[in-house]
Enzyme design. Sequence first.
Site, short mmCIF file in Angstrom:
data_model
loop_
_atom_site.label_atom_id
_atom_site.label_comp_id
_atom_site.label_asym_id
_atom_site.label_seq_id
_atom_site.Cartn_x
_atom_site.Cartn_y
_atom_site.Cartn_z
N ASP A 198 -4.99 -3.46 0.65
CA ASP A 198 -3.85 -2.53 0.17
C ASP A 198 -2.63 -2.45 1.12
OD1 ASP A 198 -2.97 -0.75 -1.79
OD2 ASP A 198 -4.85 0.05 -2.17
N ASP A 263 1.14 0.74 -9.56
CA ASP A 263 0.12 0.73 -10.37
C ASP A 263 0.19 1.14 -11.78
OD1 ASP A 263 -1.16 1.05 -7.83
OD2 ASP A 263 -1.86 2.62 -7.50
#
Length: 479
Positions: A198, A263
């Site tokens: 991430d 996202d």
Amino acid sequence: MKPGDPHLQKNPLINYGAGGPTYTARSTLYRSFIVVIPFTLAAILGYVTYLATYLAHRQDILHPAPAAALDNRVAKLPVMGYNTWNAYHCDIDEDLILQTAQLMKSLKLADAGYTHVNIDDCYSERSRNDDGDIVEDATKFPSGMKALTDKIHKLGLKAGIYSDSGWFTCQLYPGSFQNEARDAKRFHDWGFDYLKYDNCAVPFDNITRENIMGRYERMANAISDFSLSSGTPPLILSMCQWGREQGWTWARRYGQSWRTTDDIDPNWQSIVKILNQNSFYTWATDFYGHNDMDILEVGNGPLTYEEAKSHFTAWALMKSPLLIGTHLASATKETIEILTNPEIIAIHQDSVVGTSISPFRWGINPDWVSNNTHPAQYWSGESQNGTVFMQLNTLDEPADMFFRLTESPWIRAGRQYTVRDLWTHTDNGTAFRNFTAHAVPPHGVVALLLQDAGNEPDGLWPPCAVLEWCMHSNGTRID
């Protein structure tokens, strides 16, 4: 030199003659050029060669390509599996992970190709141990990660783990910045095959002195170095940098997939926004490197059956990793049927053609114009078994959807094609020149496989499917 000196002639080629034929005499300066030019060119070429070599060497120092990415490659095809985040967020433990793995077997998801069970954030303690290692949460994972991955592997599946390129993960557990080599070894020793990486908790610029690419390069090099030193396959590296810094232009140097957007959410607006953004860089996907459109939301939120089919079809035909993100224990029959469509998955996992479908016509809005509500509607691409088409109805009402076959670059003019519907699993006759899908449901999809069936019928008019400079051999222009 004096002004009258012949070396000061403005033009070394001097014309003679007035009124009659002209000819050209060469000056002294021109004769000098004949001698000097070869040496000058040699010097210039030598300098250019030196400069190119120097710059290439500097580039290798600044951004060396990890050897494993080139010599020991993994994930030729886009990964299929499960990720815990969309369904469970931080509410995970070893029992849930094992139950998920077992359900992937019993629901025949593993048979369909879903082979990875990937743990997302929140699996570790808040701090590293005294040796500097990440430690699994003793309450959530009392048996330890190695015991868990051993059980997953015994089921014939693979295991994935999560970390971050910053100081911390997005939920503020330990990240891997400045611990890349240590963590790459740790994840391998735990038995993991895959790493989602991430982009949170970014260190200050005066510490990193590099951008996102540089921070991902650090982990890619750590994975590569450990693979080479241990003689084991490298971790699959899934880069979750949310589309920042145009990862589609550089990320395949370091990993096997890269996120292209923010996202995903479980609603139609999010689906078509992501689809719209990805329509402009489908070219980046091929074997060993894939645009990642984020975890699947099939089975989640208010998505209708037709919307879920469209979502799955687009992700699969665009060769994004397919990571299930719903509660498998309560998944409906329709959800499982969508996720396991064998004809769609066959395109996704094509071992001969690794490229994505791409738009050939946008439909609602002008071609090559971004529209997060109405993305491109007409898509096509290659496969080892024929030409793939996707028609997407972005309207809120049923629609007839028409296209000329040769709008796709993969269709040959003057030929006819058998039509296979990849959702109804039916053969629908033969098409030539045009195709119309009638009454496509709101937010629905049509997925087709067209296979060459020989020459089109004789006597069709006009003689060209595309009337642009269509001409008879006698020079008569038809259009």
